[in-house]
Design a protein around this motif. Structure first.
Motif, short mmCIF file in Angstrom:
data_model
loop_
_atom_site.label_atom_id
_atom_site.label_comp_id
_atom_site.label_asym_id
_atom_site.label_seq_id
_atom_site.Cartn_x
_atom_site.Cartn_y
_atom_site.Cartn_z
N CYS A 1 -1.72 9.46 -6.40
CA CYS A 1 -1.52 8.99 -5.04
C CYS A 1 -0.43 9.82 -4.38
O CYS A 1 0.64 10.01 -4.97
N LEU B 1 -0.43 0.80 -7.03
CA LEU B 1 1.02 0.59 -6.98
C LEU B 1 1.46 -0.14 -5.71
O LEU B 1 2.15 -1.15 -5.78
N HIS B 2 1.07 0.37 -4.53
CA HIS B 2 1.50 -0.27 -3.27
C HIS B 2 0.32 -0.62 -2.37
O HIS B 2 0.49 -0.86 -1.18
N GLN B 3 -0.88 -0.55 -2.93
CA GLN B 3 -2.10 -0.99 -2.23
C GLN B 3 -2.45 -0.14 -1.00
O GLN B 3 -3.13 -0.62 -0.10
N ASN C 1 3.93 7.70 -7.72
CA ASN C 1 3.45 8.10 -9.04
C ASN C 1 2.43 7.09 -9.58
O ASN C 1 2.74 6.30 -10.45
N PRO D 1 0.99 1.90 3.03
CA PRO D 1 2.00 2.92 3.33
C PRO D 1 1.51 4.35 3.18
O PRO D 1 2.32 5.26 3.31
N VAL D 2 0.24 4.57 2.95
CA VAL D 2 -0.21 5.96 2.74
C VAL D 2 -0.50 6.63 4.08
O VAL D 2 -1.08 6.02 4.99
FE1 FES Z 1 0.06 4.69 -3.92
FE2 FES Z 1 2.44 3.83 -3.12
S1 FES Z 1 1.97 4.99 -4.89
S2 FES Z 1 0.50 3.46 -2.19
#
Ligand code: FES
Length: 96
Positions: free
Chosen positions: A37, A58-60, A41, A74-75
């Motif tokens: 991602c 990790l953060h969806q 990580n 957040p991507v």
């Molecule tokens: Fe993938 Fe944060 S590591 S959205």
């Protein structure tokens, strides 16, 4: 091999020319993006596949697999995509 892609997750992490790549089986359409991602990580192969998108574990953050485009925070960075060719069940990759 296409058959190595998990029937449960629809994903498989492989290494291509030294880079981690995630293969996806979208109902028979095999696609590939970078596995890591761009936000952190996390391996997208461990993410949640739904309707042509992958959700980072990790953060969806969510990406459209076919375009590589981020779909929600957040991507914010596109995924690197790979051209995929399948011959006799073997997957061949070429960076786009
Ligand atoms: Fe993938 Fe944060 S590591 S959205």
């Amino acid at each position: 091999m296409v058959s190595d892609i998990s029937a449960d997750t629809g994903t498989l992490r492989v290494v291509h020319e030294g880079e981690g790549v995630c293969l996806y089986n979208l109902q028979g359409d095999i696609c590939a993006t970078q596995d890591r991602c761009p936000h952190g990580n996390a391996s997208l192969a461990d993410g949640y596949l739904e309707d042509g998108t992958i959700e980072c574990p990790l953060h969806q953050g969510v990406f459209d697999i076919r375009t590589g485009k981020p779909q929600c925070p957040p991507v914010t960075t596109d995924l690197r995509r790979y051209e995929v060719r399948v011959e006799a069940g073997t997957v061949y990759l070429k960076a786009e």
